[in-house]
Design an enzyme around this catalytic site. Structure first.
Site, PDB file in Angstrom:
ATOM      1  N   HIS A  25       1.576   4.234  -3.127  1.00 46.17           N
ATOM      2  CA  HIS A  25       1.451   5.693  -3.105  1.00 46.17           C
ATOM      3  C   HIS A  25       2.620   6.349  -3.847  1.00 46.17           C
ATOM      4  O   HIS A  25       2.437   7.311  -4.593  1.00 46.17           O
ATOM      5  CB  HIS A  25       1.436   6.206  -1.661  1.00 46.17           C
ATOM      6  CG  HIS A  25       0.105   6.129  -0.988  1.00 46.17           C
ATOM      7  ND1 HIS A  25      -1.041   6.666  -1.527  1.00 46.17           N
ATOM      8  CD2 HIS A  25      -0.264   5.590   0.205  1.00 46.17           C
ATOM      9  CE1 HIS A  25      -2.059   6.465  -0.706  1.00 46.17           C
ATOM     10  NE2 HIS A  25      -1.618   5.810   0.342  1.00 46.17           N
ATOM     11  N   HIS A  35       0.823  -1.206   0.000  1.00 51.93           N
ATOM     12  CA  HIS A  35       0.000   0.000   0.000  1.00 51.93           C
ATOM     13  C   HIS A  35       0.861   1.261   0.000  1.00 51.93           C
ATOM     14  O   HIS A  35       0.611   2.195  -0.782  1.00 51.93           O
ATOM     15  CB  HIS A  35      -0.918  -0.004   1.221  1.00 51.93           C
ATOM     16  CG  HIS A  35      -1.793   1.193   1.333  1.00 51.93           C
ATOM     17  ND1 HIS A  35      -3.063   1.246   0.814  1.00 51.93           N
ATOM     18  CD2 HIS A  35      -1.583   2.414   1.896  1.00 51.93           C
ATOM     19  CE1 HIS A  35      -3.604   2.428   1.058  1.00 51.93           C
ATOM     20  NE2 HIS A  35      -2.716   3.152   1.716  1.00 51.93           N
ATOM     21  N   GLU A  36       1.858   1.310   0.850  1.00 45.40           N
ATOM     22  CA  GLU A  36       2.690   2.507   0.951  1.00 45.40           C
ATOM     23  C   GLU A  36       3.562   2.698  -0.288  1.00 45.40           C
ATOM     24  O   GLU A  36       3.733   3.818  -0.782  1.00 45.40           O
ATOM     25  CB  GLU A  36       3.552   2.450   2.214  1.00 45.40           C
ATOM     26  CG  GLU A  36       2.751   2.480   3.513  1.00 45.40           C
ATOM     27  CD  GLU A  36       1.828   3.695   3.601  1.00 45.40           C
ATOM     28  OE1 GLU A  36       2.251   4.806   3.227  1.00 45.40           O
ATOM     29  OE2 GLU A  36       0.680   3.524   4.040  1.00 45.40           O
ATOM     30  N   GLU A  84      -6.334   6.756  -1.695  1.00 41.15           N
ATOM     31  CA  GLU A  84      -6.354   5.603  -0.793  1.00 41.15           C
ATOM     32  C   GLU A  84      -6.888   4.358  -1.496  1.00 41.15           C
ATOM     33  O   GLU A  84      -6.313   3.278  -1.413  1.00 41.15           O
ATOM     34  CB  GLU A  84      -7.189   5.913   0.445  1.00 41.15           C
ATOM     35  CG  GLU A  84      -6.515   6.851   1.429  1.00 41.15           C
ATOM     36  CD  GLU A  84      -5.203   6.301   1.958  1.00 41.15           C
ATOM     37  OE1 GLU A  84      -5.057   5.060   2.079  1.00 41.15           O
ATOM     38  OE2 GLU A  84      -4.303   7.101   2.230  1.00 41.15           O
TER      39      GLU A  84
END
Length: 266
Positions: free
Chosen positions: A141, A137-138, A199
């Protein structure tokens, strides 16, 4: 009248400005920030952070696990981008994976592939697959350049959409303030208030990346369900910047079949 003119000008900049596409989702995004400049600014903040928060030794058991998962996820990212003609997305990346001692429940990836996990998040991830959920997820980004997109939007609103190099020359203090607000520098590095679009997008990209790295993407669903069920009036920082609501959990659940297409069990 001046305000109306400024608003129309900003809209024009946003519509006609430099656009790129986010991997996997294909969403078009506005970006006037050169990747190499964003990476350099991020590297400076990252190095300052590590000076103030020395990472745990590389041979620490938990640090080794973070690095191992990070290497698998980053390899999957590179494979996906290379196979889809988007390797230039991470030309300026030099992957690093650090674990710092802190009770804060947080993890982040700066442009350039600099990943930091805080020990405070380890009880929440529970296992290696849980680490992969957060890691994917990070990193998503950063790969999707959400930070650059946010900074471009701020430059458009505050400075009229001029390029980053011009902004640094004409308004260096204000430009650095914008960067600091985007990446939380001065409070907690890596604490970003991403939009709901960002997100949801990072969830999808992260699930694909973890699946390609050999982790069951369904683990993302159980992770966010667990996070959403944490009691208490003051949620951990990771929760406050990564809201776990039922719509988001439903979106993750719905995306599992698509992510499974990339699943390569090891």
């Amino acid at each position: 009248m001046k305000n109306v003119t400024k608003i129309l000008f900003v809209i024009l900049i946003l519509v006609s400005g430099s656009c790129s596409k986010v991997p996997i989702t294909g969403r078009k995004q506005f970006n006037v920030v050169p990747d190499n400049m964003m990476t350099q600014m991020s590297l400076t903040s990252y190095q300052e952070f590590l000076t103030q928060n020395p990472p745990l030794p590389a041979n620490n058991k938990q640090a080794l696990q973070i690095a191992s998962v990070g290497q698998r996820i980053s390899a999957a990212v590179e494979t996906y981008l290379r196979e889809n003609g988007m390797a230039d997305k991470i030309n300026n990346f030099a992957w690093e994976f650090k674990l710092v001692e802190s009770p804060d429940v947080n993890a982040w990836c700066m442009p350039g592939g600099k990943v930091v996990f805080y020990t405070g998040i380890l009880p929440y991830v529970k296992d290696e697959a849980g680490i992969a959920v957060v890691m994917g997820h990070e990193i998503a980004h950063a790969v999707a350049n959400h930070g650059g997109e946010r900074m471009s939007q701020q430059l458009a609103v505050v400075l009229g959409g001029i390029s980053l190099d011009v902004a640094l020359q004409q308004q260096p203090t204000l430009t650095h303030d914008i960067f600091n607000s985007v990446y939380g520098v001065g409070s907690q590095l890596g604490v970003l208030a991403y939009s709901r679009t960002h997100e949801y997008e990072a969830d999808k990209l992260g699930m694909v990346f973890m699946a390609m790295a050999g982790y069951d993407p369904a683990r993302a669903l159980s992770f966010w369900q667990d996070m959403a069920a944490i009691p208490g009036q003051a949620p951990p920082e990771f929760l406050s910047t990564h809201p776990s609501n039922q719509k988001r959990i439903k979106a993750i659940q719905d995306y599992i079949p698509e992510a499974n297409k990339y699943f390569k069990p090891l």
